[in-house]
Design a protein around this motif. Structure first.
Motif, PDB file in Angstrom:
ATOM      1  N   PRO A  87      10.827   2.941 -11.488  1.00 35.00           N
ATOM      2  CA  PRO A  87      10.058   3.151 -10.257  1.00 35.00           C
ATOM      3  C   PRO A  87       9.446   1.852  -9.733  1.00 35.00           C
ATOM      4  CG  PRO A  87       9.440   4.742 -11.963  1.00 35.00           C
ATOM      5  CD  PRO A  87      10.283   3.688 -12.622  1.00 35.00           C
ATOM      6  N   PRO A  88       9.081   1.835  -8.456  1.00 38.35           N
ATOM      7  CA  PRO A  88       8.386   0.667  -7.895  1.00 38.35           C
ATOM      8  C   PRO A  88       7.110   0.382  -8.688  1.00 38.35           C
ATOM      9  CG  PRO A  88       8.987   2.199  -6.156  1.00 38.35           C
ATOM     10  CD  PRO A  88       9.252   2.896  -7.456  1.00 38.35           C
ATOM     11  N   GLN A  89       6.838  -0.881  -8.961  1.00 40.00           N
ATOM     12  CA  GLN A  89       5.647  -1.233  -9.719  1.00 40.00           C
ATOM     13  C   GLN A  89       4.367  -0.919  -8.946  1.00 40.00           C
ATOM     14  OE1 GLN A  89       5.785  -5.037 -11.887  1.00 40.00           O
ATOM     15  NE2 GLN A  89       7.919  -5.169 -11.264  1.00 40.00           N
ATOM     16  N   SER A  90       4.467  -0.849  -7.628  1.00 37.56           N
ATOM     17  CA  SER A  90       3.271  -0.632  -6.817  1.00 37.56           C
ATOM     18  C   SER A  90       2.673   0.757  -7.008  1.00 37.56           C
ATOM     19  CB  SER A  90       3.594  -0.847  -5.339  1.00 37.56           C
ATOM     20  OG  SER A  90       4.614   0.041  -4.921  1.00 37.56           O
ATOM     21  N   VAL A  91       3.420   1.691  -7.636  1.00 36.01           N
ATOM     22  CA  VAL A  91       2.841   3.014  -7.861  1.00 36.01           C
ATOM     23  C   VAL A  91       1.694   2.948  -8.866  1.00 36.01           C
ATOM     24  CG1 VAL A  91       5.000   4.182  -7.300  1.00 36.01           C
ATOM     25  CG2 VAL A  91       4.497   3.615  -9.689  1.00 36.01           C
ATOM     26  N   ALA A  92       1.589   1.833  -9.575  1.00 33.53           N
ATOM     27  CA  ALA A  92       0.518   1.691 -10.561  1.00 33.53           C
ATOM     28  C   ALA A  92      -0.826   1.341  -9.934  1.00 33.53           C
ATOM     29  CB  ALA A  92       0.895   0.622 -11.582  1.00 33.53           C
ATOM     30  N   VAL A  93      -0.844   1.008  -8.633  1.00 29.74           N
ATOM     31  CA  VAL A  93      -2.109   0.627  -7.995  1.00 29.74           C
ATOM     32  C   VAL A  93      -2.541   1.705  -7.009  1.00 29.74           C
ATOM     33  CG1 VAL A  93      -1.472  -1.802  -8.239  1.00 29.74           C
ATOM     34  CG2 VAL A  93      -1.075  -0.643  -6.058  1.00 29.74           C
ATOM     35  N   GLY A  94      -3.843   1.686  -6.692  1.00 29.62           N
ATOM     36  CA  GLY A  94      -4.365   2.691  -5.781  1.00 29.62           C
ATOM     37  C   GLY A  94      -5.696   2.269  -5.205  1.00 29.62           C
ATOM     38  N   PRO A  95      -6.410   3.185  -4.553  1.00 31.15           N
ATOM     39  CA  PRO A  95      -7.673   2.842  -3.894  1.00 31.15           C
ATOM     40  C   PRO A  95      -8.731   2.271  -4.831  1.00 31.15           C
ATOM     41  CG  PRO A  95      -6.866   4.969  -3.136  1.00 31.15           C
ATOM     42  CD  PRO A  95      -5.985   4.565  -4.273  1.00 31.15           C
ATOM     43  N   GLY A  96      -8.637   2.589  -6.133  1.00 29.00           N
ATOM     44  CA  GLY A  96      -9.634   2.086  -7.068  1.00 29.00           C
ATOM     45  C   GLY A  96      -9.283   0.763  -7.715  1.00 29.00           C
ATOM     46  N   THR A  97      -8.154   0.180  -7.353  1.00 26.44           N
ATOM     47  CA  THR A  97      -7.714  -1.089  -7.943  1.00 26.44           C
ATOM     48  C   THR A  97      -8.528  -2.251  -7.393  1.00 26.44           C
ATOM     49  OG1 THR A  97      -5.459  -0.212  -8.156  1.00 26.44           O
ATOM     50  CG2 THR A  97      -5.730  -2.598  -8.315  1.00 26.44           C
ATOM     51  N   ARG A 149       6.517  -8.108   3.069  1.00 24.21           N
ATOM     52  CA  ARG A 149       6.557  -6.649   3.007  1.00 24.21           C
ATOM     53  C   ARG A 149       5.871  -6.140   1.745  1.00 24.21           C
ATOM     54  NH1 ARG A 149      12.252  -3.482   2.856  1.00 24.21           N
ATOM     55  NH2 ARG A 149      12.379  -4.685   0.936  1.00 24.21           N
ATOM     56  N   MET A 150       6.102  -6.822   0.615  1.00 22.13           N
ATOM     57  CA  MET A 150       5.464  -6.433  -0.629  1.00 22.13           C
ATOM     58  C   MET A 150       3.947  -6.490  -0.520  1.00 22.13           C
ATOM     59  SD  MET A 150       5.671  -8.366  -4.311  1.00 22.13           S
ATOM     60  CE  MET A 150       5.006  -9.856  -3.546  1.00 22.13           C
ATOM     61  N   LEU A 151       3.425  -7.584   0.031  1.00 30.04           N
ATOM     62  CA  LEU A 151       1.972  -7.717   0.158  1.00 30.04           C
ATOM     63  C   LEU A 151       1.405  -6.634   1.068  1.00 30.04           C
ATOM     64  CD1 LEU A 151       1.553 -11.604   0.454  1.00 30.04           C
ATOM     65  CD2 LEU A 151       1.178 -10.161  -1.556  1.00 30.04           C
ATOM     66  N   THR A 152       2.138  -6.299   2.105  1.00 31.16           N
ATOM     67  CA  THR A 152       1.685  -5.240   3.016  1.00 31.16           C
ATOM     68  C   THR A 152       1.595  -3.903   2.290  1.00 31.16           C
ATOM     69  OG1 THR A 152       2.615  -6.356   4.938  1.00 31.16           O
ATOM     70  CG2 THR A 152       2.226  -3.988   5.133  1.00 31.16           C
ATOM     71  N   VAL A 153       2.634  -3.576   1.508  1.00 25.48           N
ATOM     72  CA  VAL A 153       2.631  -2.325   0.751  1.00 25.48           C
ATOM     73  C   VAL A 153       1.488  -2.291  -0.249  1.00 25.48           C
ATOM     74  CG1 VAL A 153       3.924  -0.965  -0.946  1.00 25.48           C
ATOM     75  CG2 VAL A 153       5.090  -1.891   1.050  1.00 25.48           C
ATOM     76  N   ALA A 213      -3.624  -0.281  -2.119  1.00 29.11           N
ATOM     77  CA  ALA A 213      -4.867  -0.694  -2.788  1.00 29.11           C
ATOM     78  C   ALA A 213      -5.689  -1.533  -1.805  1.00 29.11           C
ATOM     79  CB  ALA A 213      -4.550  -1.490  -4.045  1.00 29.11           C
ATOM     80  N   PRO A 214      -6.289  -0.876  -0.792  1.00 34.05           N
ATOM     81  CA  PRO A 214      -6.925  -1.615   0.302  1.00 34.05           C
ATOM     82  C   PRO A 214      -8.137  -2.440  -0.096  1.00 34.05           C
ATOM     83  CG  PRO A 214      -7.371   0.736   0.450  1.00 34.05           C
ATOM     84  CD  PRO A 214      -6.333   0.574  -0.596  1.00 34.05           C
ATOM     85  N   HIS A 215      -8.696  -2.167  -1.269  1.00 30.86           N
ATOM     86  CA  HIS A 215      -9.889  -2.911  -1.690  1.00 30.86           C
ATOM     87  C   HIS A 215      -9.570  -3.989  -2.730  1.00 30.86           C
ATOM     88  CE1 HIS A 215     -12.032   0.159   0.495  1.00 30.86           C
ATOM     89  NE2 HIS A 215     -11.532   1.104  -0.281  1.00 30.86           N
ATOM     90  N   ALA A 216      -8.309  -4.140  -3.052  1.00 36.34           N
ATOM     91  CA  ALA A 216      -7.920  -5.069  -4.119  1.00 36.34           C
ATOM     92  C   ALA A 216      -7.716  -6.482  -3.594  1.00 36.34           C
ATOM     93  CB  ALA A 216      -6.644  -4.588  -4.796  1.00 36.34           C
TER      94      ALA A 216
END
Length: 231
Positions: free
Chosen positions: A37-47, A103-107, A112-115
C-alpha cells in the motif's frame, strides 16, 4: 515514510523494484514481490512530523549505475561513454522527479495538514576529486570512468538534490534536510567513506548505499530538523 522510496509511493501502491541477482548469488525465493500500500496511509490529522527520503528511484539512478560500468569497460576506461549515451535523457528524468515529488508533498499535506514534512536529500557519493576513485574497483564504482563520475556528480546527483530542495520550498509545511555538504569528505572513494560502492569487501552487494556512518549522519541531521520543527 521509508528511506529511498519512489516519490509516487505517497499516493499509489508501490511496486517493489527488486530482482534476482546474477550468479553466483542465490535467487530470492520471495521474488516477485507483491505490491504494497501507499506509505502515506500511515499518516493522518494527528501526525506531527513526516520524514521523506525519495527521488533516486524515481530518477532511475540504479539503472544509470548499472549501465555506466558496462559502457566504461567497453570504452577501455576512458572518455565519458555513459554521459554520451544518457545525458540527453537526464532533464526529463529530473522533471519527472519534480512532478512526482510535488504531488507527493501535496498528498502528504492533505492527509496530515498539521505535520511538518522533512524532505531528506542525498549525501555526497562521488568526490569532487575523482582521482581518488580506482578504476575497475568493485568496492568503489567498478568500471565507471573518471569523466563519467564527474558527470554523475555535477549533472545528475547535485541537480537531484536541487530538485528535491526546490520541491520542498513550494510548501510552507516542508523543509529540506541537506546531507550533501556534511558528507563531502566521505564519498565512496574516501578513506572514511559513509557510502559503500558496488560491493563491500569481501563480497557483500551494497550497490552504492550508505553504511552505518552514513545513516548516523542522516539521523543526526534529521534529529536537529525534527527538534527545530517542533519548537
Amino acid at each position: 515514510m521509508s528511506s529511498r522510496s519512489r516519490a509516487t509511493a505517497a499516493s499509489e501502491a508501490q511496486e517493489p523494484i527488486g530482482r534476482h541477482l546474477p550468479p553466483p548469488f542465490p535467487e530470492d525465493p520471495d521474488y516477485p514481490f507483491p505490491a504494497v500500500p501507499p506509505q502515506s496511509v500511515a499518516v493522518g490529522p494527528g501526525t506531527d512530523v513526516i520524514t521523506v527520503g525519495a527521488g533516486g528511484n524515481t530518477l532511475g539512478f540504479a539503472d544509470i549505475l548499472s549501465q555506466c560500468p558496462k559502457l566504461g569497460e567497453e570504452n577501455g576506461g576512458s572518455g565519458t561513454p555513459c554521459k554520451d549515451a544518457l545525458a540527453a535523457g537526464i532533464p526529463a528524468r529530473l522533471n519527472k522527479v519534480s512532478r512526482e515529488y510535488d504531488r507527493m508533498l501535496t498528498v502528504l499535506h492533505e492527509r496530515a495538514p498539521h505535520a511538518k514534512i522533512l524532505a531528506v536529500g542525498y549525501p555526497t557519493i562521488v568526490p569532487a576529486d575523482t582521482s581518488k576513485c580506482r578504476y575497475n574497483d568493485p568496492t568503489q564504482f567498478a568500471a565507471i570512468t573518471a569523466g563519467d563520475l564527474d558527470w554523475l556528480r555535477t549533472d545528475v546527483l547535485e541537480p537531484l538534490n536541487r530538485t528535491i530542495e526546490k520541491s520542498a520550498g513550494t510548501q510552507e509545511a516542508a523543509s529540506f534536510v541537506d546531507l550533501y555538504d556534511s558528507s563531502k569528505n566521505h564519498s565512496v572513494c574516501d578513506a572514511g567513506k559513509w557510502v559503500e560502492g558496488f560491493l563491500t569487501a569481501p563480497d557483500q552487494l551494497s550497490f552504492v548505499h550508505p553504511n552505518a556512518l552514513g545513516h548516523r549522519n542522516a539521523a543526526n541531521h534529521l534529529e536537529a530538523a525534527m527538534l527545530n520543527s517542533l519548537d
